[in-house]
Design a protein around this motif. Structure first.
Motif, PDB file in Angstrom:
ATOM      1  N   ALA A   1      10.923   2.852  -4.719  1.00 31.23           N
ATOM      2  CA  ALA A   1       9.826   1.964  -5.749  1.00 31.23           C
ATOM      3  C   ALA A   1       8.609   3.202  -5.493  1.00 31.23           C
ATOM      4  CB  ALA A   1       9.669   1.058  -6.030  1.00 31.23           C
TER       5      ALA A   1
ATOM      6  N   TYR B   1       3.146  -0.786   3.448  1.00 28.45           N
ATOM      7  CA  TYR B   1       4.010  -2.015   3.297  1.00 28.45           C
ATOM      8  C   TYR B   1       5.050  -1.803   4.831  1.00 28.45           C
ATOM      9  CZ  TYR B   1       3.060  -1.085  -1.517  1.00 28.45           C
ATOM     10  OH  TYR B   1       2.471  -1.479  -2.604  1.00 28.45           O
TER      11      TYR B   1
ATOM     12  N   ASN C   1      16.492  -2.786   4.174  1.00 25.00           N
ATOM     13  CA  ASN C   1      17.205  -2.898   2.302  1.00 25.00           C
ATOM     14  C   ASN C   1      15.475  -2.989   1.611  1.00 25.00           C
ATOM     15  OD1 ASN C   1      20.241  -2.828   1.295  1.00 25.00           O
ATOM     16  ND2 ASN C   1      20.413  -3.476   3.115  1.00 25.00           N
ATOM     17  N   MET C   2      14.537  -3.744   1.749  1.00 30.44           N
ATOM     18  CA  MET C   2      13.427  -3.585   1.342  1.00 30.44           C
ATOM     19  C   MET C   2      12.530  -2.575   1.596  1.00 30.44           C
ATOM     20  SD  MET C   2      12.252  -8.038   2.967  1.00 30.44           S
ATOM     21  CE  MET C   2      13.652  -9.001   2.625  1.00 30.44           C
TER      22      MET C   2
ATOM     23  N   VAL D   1      16.775  -5.217  -1.284  1.00 27.08           N
ATOM     24  CA  VAL D   1      16.383  -4.192  -2.731  1.00 27.08           C
ATOM     25  C   VAL D   1      15.050  -3.935  -3.768  1.00 27.08           C
ATOM     26  CG1 VAL D   1      16.577  -2.345  -3.926  1.00 27.08           C
ATOM     27  CG2 VAL D   1      17.841  -2.559  -2.320  1.00 27.08           C
TER      28      VAL D   1
ATOM     29  N   VAL E   1       0.946  -5.035   2.533  1.00 27.30           N
ATOM     30  CA  VAL E   1       1.689  -5.924   2.358  1.00 27.30           C
ATOM     31  C   VAL E   1       3.028  -6.429   3.904  1.00 27.30           C
ATOM     32  CG1 VAL E   1       4.585  -7.556   0.987  1.00 27.30           C
ATOM     33  CG2 VAL E   1       2.999  -5.872  -0.413  1.00 27.30           C
TER      34      VAL E   1
ATOM     35  N   GLY F   1      14.094  -0.236  -1.006  1.00 22.05           N
ATOM     36  CA  GLY F   1      13.518  -0.623  -2.334  1.00 22.05           C
ATOM     37  C   GLY F   1      12.487  -0.027  -2.490  1.00 22.05           C
ATOM     38  N   ALA F   2      11.658   0.073  -1.442  1.00 20.74           N
ATOM     39  CA  ALA F   2       9.858  -0.131  -1.416  1.00 20.74           C
ATOM     40  C   ALA F   2      10.537   1.286  -1.638  1.00 20.74           C
ATOM     41  CB  ALA F   2       9.158  -0.709  -0.404  1.00 20.74           C
TER      42      ALA F   2
ATOM     43  N   THR G   1      12.615  -6.752  -3.755  1.00 17.21           N
ATOM     44  CA  THR G   1      12.054  -7.253  -3.280  1.00 17.21           C
ATOM     45  C   THR G   1      11.514  -6.418  -2.833  1.00 17.21           C
ATOM     46  OG1 THR G   1      13.265 -10.107  -2.193  1.00 17.21           O
ATOM     47  CG2 THR G   1      10.933  -8.680  -1.597  1.00 17.21           C
ATOM     48  N   GLY G   2      11.897  -4.824  -1.994  1.00 17.92           N
ATOM     49  CA  GLY G   2      10.831  -3.762  -1.316  1.00 17.92           C
ATOM     50  C   GLY G   2      10.084  -3.374  -3.228  1.00 17.92           C
ATOM     51  N   ILE G   3      11.232  -3.457  -3.814  1.00 15.22           N
ATOM     52  CA  ILE G   3      10.348  -2.905  -5.008  1.00 15.22           C
ATOM     53  C   ILE G   3       9.199  -3.739  -5.874  1.00 15.22           C
ATOM     54  CG2 ILE G   3      10.482  -2.172  -8.280  1.00 15.22           C
ATOM     55  CD1 ILE G   3      13.926  -1.682  -6.938  1.00 15.22           C
TER      56      ILE G   3
ATOM     57  N   PHE H   1       8.122  -3.538   6.418  1.00 15.77           N
ATOM     58  CA  PHE H   1       9.362  -4.588   6.309  1.00 15.77           C
ATOM     59  C   PHE H   1      10.411  -5.245   7.685  1.00 15.77           C
ATOM     60  CE2 PHE H   1       8.245  -2.779   2.357  1.00 15.77           C
ATOM     61  CZ  PHE H   1       8.929  -4.045   1.340  1.00 15.77           C
TER      62      PHE H   1
ATOM     63  N   ARG I   1       7.616  -5.745  -4.389  1.00 16.44           N
ATOM     64  CA  ARG I   1       6.132  -5.896  -3.623  1.00 16.44           C
ATOM     65  C   ARG I   1       5.517  -4.426  -3.941  1.00 16.44           C
ATOM     66  NH1 ARG I   1       5.327 -10.110  -0.176  1.00 16.44           N
ATOM     67  NH2 ARG I   1       7.381 -12.095  -0.656  1.00 16.44           N
TER      68      ARG I   1
END
Lengths: 183, 352, 249
Positions: free
Chosen positions: B70, B24, B62-63, C76, B50, B66-67, C78-80, B26, C82
């Motif tokens: 996750a 990933y 911030n993406m 955030v 991705v 999140g990733a 979006t990150g999750i 971003f 994806r």
């Protein structure tokens, strides 16, 4: 051995490619190598240059203040880089595009009508390879065959059909120095 | 290890990340790091990964937040002004104790600055990235092979400590080509499952990724945990390199590109009869404080060389603790120090 | 034995809401939780909490939760999403978060057709920080930072995010609803359920704007706030479905 060479010309004259080719060949010849481009807005439309170092020992800096050699493809490059060449250094000059004389008398100067030769071969875009061939012949740091064998590693795949033409261009430059009479 | 390849520093970062199991990315365009996102955009789809070009660096970081939450191995890269914008997300990532890797290919500043190589983000990387008491582990490679090795390592270390790790280079390191060999690739599916990740609370208690603790004592406990982590990192993760230090009387302290250039100046100084050596921090955080301090036994004078106004210089002073004189030579704004200038400085310090 | 027609949603934790009396956050939380129950997605849902009054939403929803920085919930999420494209991901954001500091993130998440659901609470004011003017504050509305009433010449106009986003190609479903009376609450739930269903079907970005009350910072009683919403907010923010790919298809 520690060879520091700057290759310079207009964007599009292929100086970055011959720099990469020299670096790749050096790597194949088990030498230490580095390739460092100029980057940024000066690359867009203006002059492009790269520094290649080929050495038998680890390379401390990929940049050089005083190169042993320069390959100059156009006048602005000659004006900018020839004064920086080490004493007794080498200038490979594209005499097809540069009329202006070099004032320094300590240098070895090889005049290569690169564009004319490339045109004879049917594609002016291989003028860069003619220049590199002449440089290889003069410096003898890497075998010409290794350079030819590295073309496939450096040229993008879509240009692999042009490898024979590039090899010819390298030969023409090489022979210009090695067998001046035959050219 | 596979066959040697000749690759550009920036692209090496991308390849090393993919081999470390990163799927990933971003990011947002900024010079001189653009080859990294371009490489990831080209390569990640081949691994069902991705690549996403975010609307801004703020969004990109911030993406990543999140990733990372996750449970993924995730990379972002930028250059100085972009890192300033990413700082927000990085603080949250540190606060939520998430692993990720951030690359900063530094350029001259402040403000929009220039796109030429610089090391003026040392303070930002090691001390003042963003609000709050946190640190990143900061790797400062000085050649393309190290870019590959340290980027690869960064993902493992990030997961090990659940902390963001930064790989810091500059335009020169990013743009140059050198031979490189890569580590054997890691299959991300074979990495241990992150039990704390937000991947759906199936058959378990819910997981919450968070950096908020309204009760100050709770937040202090989080901070104590972070500080314990940094203590452990300081004890375990320091990396540095020495060059001709065995009999040296003077030491240049430099990292990254400056260190490469200093190496040549040291060789020249040796030819001129000056016993100089190089002390090169590879981790800027944790700084090799004790290791540098130990050199004061033999070293009489220090010269710190940076492409900045003197930022690492402060850490060098803290380590040397006034036991020996320290001088500084730096260039700013994207100017790269010349070997002659470093040599002159060494000679001047020697009273020659 | 009597049939049980209502119960506490399984997708909410036992934790008591911290919301003020008369605040409608609690209603919307419950609606979202009921939908998660009904769709049976609690164990595959990741919620993203914003900065604002609902910052503690991660304490209330009984699913995996990720707290975001101010305005960045769509990034955030979006990150999750994806990383886990097969999971359900929603953001829960207020008007300061979504319509001010987070405009770039919401616009681009919507434009990418990011397959997430955004629950957008519009109560025309910043609640958590103590009643400052929001981008959605009405003309003339008094707040601590518009003490003489919002002056359009100086502070610009109330922003209509739903209308703005609905002109993009990415979103699958965008609607504005209200929760000021039972009839509207039922309509709101219907819209929310559709948004979650479309996400489940992989149709793209969905957002439900919910007109909400803030009696504490509006400085009126809870009952009056419901009337105020209907009388003053609804004319500026008309309830409707603004984008629905199912109508187009």
């Amino acid at each position: 051995m520690n060879e520091e060479v700057i290759m310079a010309g207009f964007g599009g004259q292929g100086v970055m490619s011959i720099g990469q080719l020299l670096a790749y060949s050096g790597m194949k010849a088990k030498l230490e190598v580095s390739w460092m481009p100029s980057y940024g807005p000066e690359m867009r439309g203006g002059t492009a240059n790269c520094t290649v170092i080929v050495a038998s020992e680890k390379i401390p800096s990929p940049l050089t203040t005083h190169p042993n050699s320069v390959i100059v493809m156009n006048l602005p490059s000659q004006t900018k880089f020839v004064p920086k060449v080490k004493e007794q250094g080498l200038v490979v000059k594209n005499s097809s595009l540069i009329d202006e004389k070099i004032e320094r008398d300590d240098l070895t100067i090889i005049e290569v009508p690169a564009n004319e030769i490339a045109e004879e071969l049917g594609n002016t875009r291989v003028a860069n390879m003619v220049m590199l061939g002449a440089y290889i012949a003069e410096k003898e740091i890497i075998d010409l065959d290794i350079v030819k064998n590295s073309l496939a590693n450096v040229l993008p795949e879509r240009h692999h059909g042009l490898i024979p033409l590039n090899e010819k261009a390298l030969d023409r430059g090489y022979n210009l120095v090695k067998e001046p009479a035959s050219v | 290890m596979a066959e040697k390849q000749l690759m550009k520093g920036n692209e090496v970062i991308g390849e090393a990340a993919i081999r470390a199991g990163c799927r990933y990315f971003f990011g947002y365009p900024i010079t001189p790091q653009n080859d990294i996102p371009a490489y990831m955009a080209r390569e990640l789809p081949k691994y069902d990964g991705v690549f996403l070009q975010a609307e801004s660096e703020v969004a990109a970081s911030n993406m990543v937040y999140g990733a990372a939450g996750a449970g993924a191995r995730v990379l972002t890269s930028s250059s100085s002004p972009g890192i300033s914008l990413k700082a927000e997300g990085i603080s949250y990532i540190a606060g939520a104790e998430l692993p990720c890797v951030i690359v900063n290919i530094m350029r001259g500043g402040p403000g929009l600055g220039s796109i030429q190589p610089s090391q003026s983000d040392y303070f930002q990387a090691t001390k003042g990235m963003a609000h709050g008491d946190f640190h990143l582990i900061v790797y400062a490679p000085s050649n393309v092979q190290e870019l590959a090795d340290l980027t690869f390592k960064a993902f493992n270390v990030a997961d090990q400590y659940r902390t963001p790790v930064m790989v810091i280079g500059d335009g020169m390191l990013g743009q140059m080509m050198e031979p490189v060999e890569f580590m054997e690739p890691i299959d991300p599916d074979e990495l241990p499952k992150k039990e704390w990740a937000t991947d759906g609370a199936k058959g378990r208690e819910k997981n919450v990724i968070n950096s908020l603790a309204l009760d100050p004592r709770d937040l202090e406990i989080l901070n104590e945990r972070l500080q314990d982590k940094y203590k452990e990192i300081k004890a375990q993760e320091v990396m540095y390199d020495e060059y001709k230090m065995e009999d040296a009387e003077m030491a240049v302290v430099a990292y990254g590109t400056s260190a490469r250039i200093a190496t040549k100046a040291i060789d020249m100084a040796r030819e001129a009869g000056i016993k100089a050596g190089l002390f090169r921090p590879i981790t800027l955080y944790p700084f090799p404080e004790q290791e540098l301090a130990a050199t004061t036994e033999k070293i009489e004078q220090y010269l710190t060389v940076e492409m900045s106004a003197g930022q690492m210089l402060e850490d060098v002073r803290l380590a040397v603790e006034g036991r020996r004189p320290i001088e500084f030579y730096g260039r700013m704004g994207g100017m790269v120090p010349e070997t002659d200038a470093i040599l002159n400085k060494l000679q001047e310090m020697r009273g020659e | 034995m009597m049939e049980k027609v209502a119960s506490y949603p399984d997708s909410l934790t036992e934790k008591k809401f911290h919301y003020c009396p008369g605040c409608t956050h609690g209603i919307v939380h419950r609606l979202v939780a009921e939908i998660m129950d009904e769709m049976g997605i609690k164990e595959e849902t990741i919620g993203v909490a914003p900065v604002g009054c609902s910052v503690l939403a991660y304490d209330y929803f009984d699913c995996d939760m990720h707290e975001a920085s101010h305005g960045r919930a769509p990034a955030v999420a979006t990150g999750i999403k994806r990383v886990h494209p097969d999971k359900m991901v929603f953001t829960y954001q207020g008007d300061g978060d979504l319509a001010s500091i987070g405009t770039a993130e919401i616009v681009h998440a919507a434009n990418r057709g990011e397959n997430i659901t955004t629950v957008f609470i519009n109560n025309a004011i910043y609640g958590m920080t103590g009643g400052q003017m929001a981008p959605t504050t009405l003309e003339g509305q008094k707040t601590t930072t518009s003490p003489y009433g919002r002056n359009l010449k100086e502070a610009g106009n109330p922003i209509r995010m739903t209308e703005m986003l609905s002109v993009l190609d990415g979103p699958a479903f965008i609607a504005r609803v209200s929760v000021h009376d039972p009839k509207h609450i039922r309509q709101a739930k219907k819209a929310l359920r559709k948004a979650f269903r479309l996400q489940k079907e992989g149709k793209g970005f969905t957002m439900i704007e919910v007109l909400s009350t803030c009696p504490t910072n509006w400085g009126i009683k809870p009952q009056e706030s419901l009337e105020w919403l209907e009388e003053y907010m609804m004319p500026v923010y008309p309830l409707d479905v603004y984008k629905d790919i199912e109508e187009v298809e």
